[in-house]
Scaffold this motif. Sequence first.
Motif, PDB file in Angstrom:
ATOM      1  N   ALA A   1       1.587  -1.107   0.308  1.00 32.94           N
ATOM      2  CA  ALA A   1      -0.365   0.148  -0.049  1.00 32.94           C
ATOM      3  C   ALA A   1       0.994   1.501   0.175  1.00 32.94           C
ATOM      4  O   ALA A   1       1.021   2.184  -0.803  1.00 32.94           O
ATOM      5  CB  ALA A   1      -0.963  -0.007   1.520  1.00 32.94           C
ATOM      6  N   THR A   2       2.246   1.380   0.812  1.00 36.28           N
ATOM      7  CA  THR A   2       2.991   2.264   0.879  1.00 36.28           C
ATOM      8  C   THR A   2       3.567   2.853  -0.904  1.00 36.28           C
ATOM      9  O   THR A   2       3.882   3.819  -0.444  1.00 36.28           O
ATOM     10  CB  THR A   2       4.161   1.870   1.783  1.00 36.28           C
ATOM     11  OG1 THR A   2       3.330   1.939   3.102  1.00 36.28           O
ATOM     12  CG2 THR A   2       4.740   3.095   2.806  1.00 36.28           C
ATOM     13  N   GLU A   3       4.108   1.918  -1.231  1.00 34.59           N
ATOM     14  CA  GLU A   3       4.816   1.844  -2.412  1.00 34.59           C
ATOM     15  C   GLU A   3       3.358   2.435  -3.551  1.00 34.59           C
ATOM     16  O   GLU A   3       3.726   3.217  -4.167  1.00 34.59           O
ATOM     17  CB  GLU A   3       5.478   0.407  -3.184  1.00 34.59           C
ATOM     18  CG  GLU A   3       6.544   0.012  -2.917  1.00 34.59           C
ATOM     19  CD  GLU A   3       7.429   0.938  -3.044  1.00 34.59           C
ATOM     20  OE1 GLU A   3       8.066   1.459  -3.889  1.00 34.59           O
ATOM     21  OE2 GLU A   3       8.086   1.444  -1.569  1.00 34.59           O
ATOM     22  N   ALA A   4       2.726   1.645  -4.036  1.00 34.31           N
ATOM     23  CA  ALA A   4       1.147   2.651  -4.362  1.00 34.31           C
ATOM     24  C   ALA A   4       1.280   3.812  -4.387  1.00 34.31           C
ATOM     25  O   ALA A   4       1.103   4.868  -5.109  1.00 34.31           O
ATOM     26  CB  ALA A   4       0.322   1.335  -4.720  1.00 34.31           C
ATOM     27  N   LEU A   5       1.306   4.013  -2.718  1.00 32.58           N
ATOM     28  CA  LEU A   5       0.438   5.502  -2.101  1.00 32.58           C
ATOM     29  C   LEU A   5       1.853   5.888  -2.619  1.00 32.58           C
ATOM     30  O   LEU A   5       1.772   7.501  -2.956  1.00 32.58           O
ATOM     31  CB  LEU A   5       0.126   5.734  -0.465  1.00 32.58           C
ATOM     32  CG  LEU A   5      -0.792   5.314  -0.593  1.00 32.58           C
ATOM     33  CD1 LEU A   5      -1.313   5.159   0.857  1.00 32.58           C
ATOM     34  CD2 LEU A   5      -2.136   5.542  -0.776  1.00 32.58           C
TER      35      LEU A   5
END
Length: 313
Positions: free
Chosen positions: A210-214
């Motif tokens: 999720a962090t990578e995507a954000l």
Amino acid sequence: MSVICIGEALIDMICTDKGSSLSDGQNFLKKPGGAPTNVAAAIGALGGEVSLSAKVGNDPFGRQMISVMQDFNVNTTHVHLDSKSFTTFAFVSLLLDGERDFVFNRGADAELTEAEVAAIDLTGVNIVHFGSATAFLTGPLNAAYYSLKDRAKKDGKIISFDPNYRHLLFGDKIPSFIKQSMIFLKEADFTKLSDEEAMLITETESLEEATEALLDICPGVFAITLGKEGTLLGLAGKTYIIPSIPVKPVDTTGAGDAFVGAVLYQLDGLNIQDLDFAEWKKIVENANKAGARTCEYLGAMEAFKNLNNSIFN
Ligand code: ATP
């Protein structure tokens, strides 16, 4: 400079009979709230200049809401009293199996109109906070919310966003929630999410993914609050964990709203584009203090009565 928060002001009715369903429960605690309302109260408690854009019923509960906000020095010029619908109520009871019995009696909060929001003078406003759990549902509030975002963006205001996902409200409308959250994520200068929201909106399976995507999606800064584990800060392609302050929590309700309020209180008057990691670290450390302090009291508004900026360095 000042902050304006838009979204629902509502009354939470919390059943205090342990494990009782809403039908069996006899005793309820009446708590004024709603995420954007809580954020406004937290900013007011910290000594910031803040106003709330919302609609409540022209009834004793709506009038109480306005009075509570004024006690926190929140400007209520843009809190409208609706004579056609009652103040929104959320009834909740924690069942023995950990599930929640929940009834959402939606009323006036949905009725805030584009025309009412168009009347807000944004001169002197530095930050517009979109933290409504209900604005992505039906009702005039939805269009009002988007129209304020578009105007704030055009006028170069700082856009703050907290998606405030509520499973009990969105159940079968998750795709719409994700689609609308994405629109705001891509325009916000600052976004606050929980880990659950981060995974839901990015449609990923882990916090790392999720962090990578954000980092790809968000043009601005984001903070994923992780309760007692601290806050994950996403800034200029990198992530950092800023630890929480250890406390004995009594009730964590409103900790996220206190966190957002504390970030916005500190951002007001600053040029967000100019802030480096050291400055963001300080802002988040202070916001973690506000979140931790809020966990020490029962109910968000009760906690905010004990919140002031002397807790910051
Ligand atoms: P809510 O929706 O109930 O307002 P949230 O899930 O949005 O909460 P949390 O992660 O629970 O937000 O809390 C926000 C911040 O408050 C955290 O980043 C942390 O700094 C602080 N906090 C929350 N819970 C605790 C705790 N148990 N101990 C210390 N600090 C906490």
